[in-house]
Design a protein around this motif. Structure first.
Motif, PDB file in Angstrom:
ATOM      1  N   ARG A 152       0.830  -1.225   0.000  1.00  0.00           N
ATOM      2  CA  ARG A 152       0.000   0.000   0.000  1.00  0.00           C
ATOM      3  C   ARG A 152       0.856   1.262   0.000  1.00  0.00           C
ATOM      4  O   ARG A 152       0.477   2.271  -0.587  1.00  0.00           O
ATOM      5  N   ASN A 153       1.982   1.215   0.699  1.00  0.00           N
ATOM      6  CA  ASN A 153       2.851   2.391   0.778  1.00  0.00           C
ATOM      7  C   ASN A 153       3.503   2.743  -0.550  1.00  0.00           C
ATOM      8  O   ASN A 153       4.051   3.835  -0.702  1.00  0.00           O
ATOM      9  N   LYS A 154       3.461   1.829  -1.508  1.00  0.00           N
ATOM     10  CA  LYS A 154       3.992   2.123  -2.840  1.00  0.00           C
ATOM     11  C   LYS A 154       3.004   2.940  -3.680  1.00  0.00           C
ATOM     12  O   LYS A 154       3.364   3.434  -4.739  1.00  0.00           O
ATOM     13  N   ILE A 155       1.766   3.042  -3.243  1.00  0.00           N
ATOM     14  CA  ILE A 155       0.756   3.827  -3.964  1.00  0.00           C
ATOM     15  C   ILE A 155       0.844   5.256  -3.442  1.00  0.00           C
ATOM     16  O   ILE A 155       0.552   5.521  -2.278  1.00  0.00           O
ATOM     17  N   LEU A 156       1.260   6.162  -4.312  1.00  0.00           N
ATOM     18  CA  LEU A 156       1.549   7.531  -3.899  1.00  0.00           C
ATOM     19  C   LEU A 156       0.522   8.521  -4.427  1.00  0.00           C
ATOM     20  O   LEU A 156       0.052   8.392  -5.554  1.00  0.00           O
ATOM     21  N   ASP A 157       0.222   9.540  -3.615  1.00  0.00           N
ATOM     22  CA  ASP A 157      -0.517  10.685  -4.131  1.00  0.00           C
ATOM     23  C   ASP A 157       0.522  11.681  -4.638  1.00  0.00           C
ATOM     24  O   ASP A 157       1.733  11.430  -4.551  1.00  0.00           O
ATOM     25  N   ARG A 158       0.080  12.800  -5.176  1.00  0.00           N
ATOM     26  CA  ARG A 158       1.034  13.746  -5.782  1.00  0.00           C
ATOM     27  C   ARG A 158       2.027  14.308  -4.758  1.00  0.00           C
ATOM     28  O   ARG A 158       3.207  14.502  -5.068  1.00  0.00           O
ATOM     29  N   ASN A 159       1.586  14.579  -3.525  1.00  0.00           N
ATOM     30  CA  ASN A 159       2.506  15.099  -2.503  1.00  0.00           C
ATOM     31  C   ASN A 159       3.550  14.052  -2.125  1.00  0.00           C
ATOM     32  O   ASN A 159       4.736  14.362  -2.026  1.00  0.00           O
ATOM     33  N   SER A 160       3.095  12.829  -1.907  1.00  0.00           N
ATOM     34  CA  SER A 160       4.032  11.742  -1.582  1.00  0.00           C
ATOM     35  C   SER A 160       4.986  11.500  -2.737  1.00  0.00           C
ATOM     36  O   SER A 160       6.159  11.194  -2.526  1.00  0.00           O
ATOM     37  N   LEU A 161       4.469  11.627  -3.956  1.00  0.00           N
ATOM     38  CA  LEU A 161       5.311  11.449  -5.140  1.00  0.00           C
ATOM     39  C   LEU A 161       6.465  12.439  -5.123  1.00  0.00           C
ATOM     40  O   LEU A 161       7.612  12.059  -5.330  1.00  0.00           O
ATOM     41  N   ASN A 162       6.181  13.700  -4.863  1.00  0.00           N
ATOM     42  CA  ASN A 162       7.243  14.717  -4.861  1.00  0.00           C
ATOM     43  C   ASN A 162       8.300  14.414  -3.805  1.00  0.00           C
ATOM     44  O   ASN A 162       9.494  14.549  -4.062  1.00  0.00           O
ATOM     45  N   ARG A 163       7.871  13.977  -2.629  1.00  0.00           N
ATOM     46  CA  ARG A 163       8.835  13.607  -1.571  1.00  0.00           C
ATOM     47  C   ARG A 163       9.685  12.413  -2.010  1.00  0.00           C
ATOM     48  O   ARG A 163      10.901  12.387  -1.821  1.00  0.00           O
TER      49      ARG A 163
END
Length: 182
Positions: free
Chosen positions: A24-35
């Motif tokens: 589940r932690n591999k599924i990113l939203d846009r904010n998590s993606l940038n980090r």
């Protein structure tokens, strides 16, 4: 010959959801993606990006994504949202909802992250990611691949990977509906 009963037995997992949480932690939203992109870049990782609907994940998808992963250090998949798939494939699609598709893709060992996108085509996402390698299936002409100009301008490469013959969601769908000859 080893016996499963010799030596120390592996303790029963006291945290049975640990593996699922990792997926589940591999599924990113846009904010998590940038980090995540920042972390990968700080570590000097070569980022590979591909995108698609990945509805009814099948052998062809797995072979394609494995080959894509071999192009760099980390594989990021841009996954078409349910609305995007419907616009591209018709009102009867997707067959599998976006969260389920993202979870299935994230479960693949060689997939580092999955991010959903709404826009057709995913130009904004590619501009955000700035991948070192952009990968698409061999059914795309290299000159027609969205974002190829962005990747080449920064010194990256664009790779097309041959598709696995006779493997497609449309063929599986036809077979399920009883049109196996399609």
């Amino acid at each position: 010959m080893h016996s499963f009963h010799q030596g120390k037995q592996k303790p029963i997992n006291s945290h049975p959801m640990e593996a699922l949480e990792h997926i589940r932690n591999k599924i990113l939203d846009r904010n998590s993606l940038n980090r995540q992109l920042t972390q990968w870049r700080k570590k000097g990782k070569h980022i590979v990006f591909t995108n698609g609907c990945f509805d009814l994940v099948h052998r062809g998808h797995v072979e394609y994504l494995a080959a894509a992963a071999d192009q760099g250090d980390v594989l990021l998949i841009g996954l078409n949202s349910d609305h995007s798939v419907s616009r591209l494939k018709g009102p009867h699609r997707p067959i599998i909802d976006q969260y389920s598709r993202a979870l299935l893709l994230s479960a693949l060992e060689f997939v580092d992250a999955v991010v959903l996108f709404e826009e057709d085509p995913p130009l904004f996402l590619i501009q955000t990611v700035q991948p070192d390698v952009l990968v698409k299936g061999g059914d795309y002409a290299e000159a027609k691949i969205v974002g190829s100009d962005i990747v080449r301008a920064k010194g990256g490469k664009v790779v097309t990977i041959p598709l696995t013959p006779h493997c497609s969601t449309s063929l599986i769908e036809a077979k399920i509906k009883g049109n196996a000859a399609v």
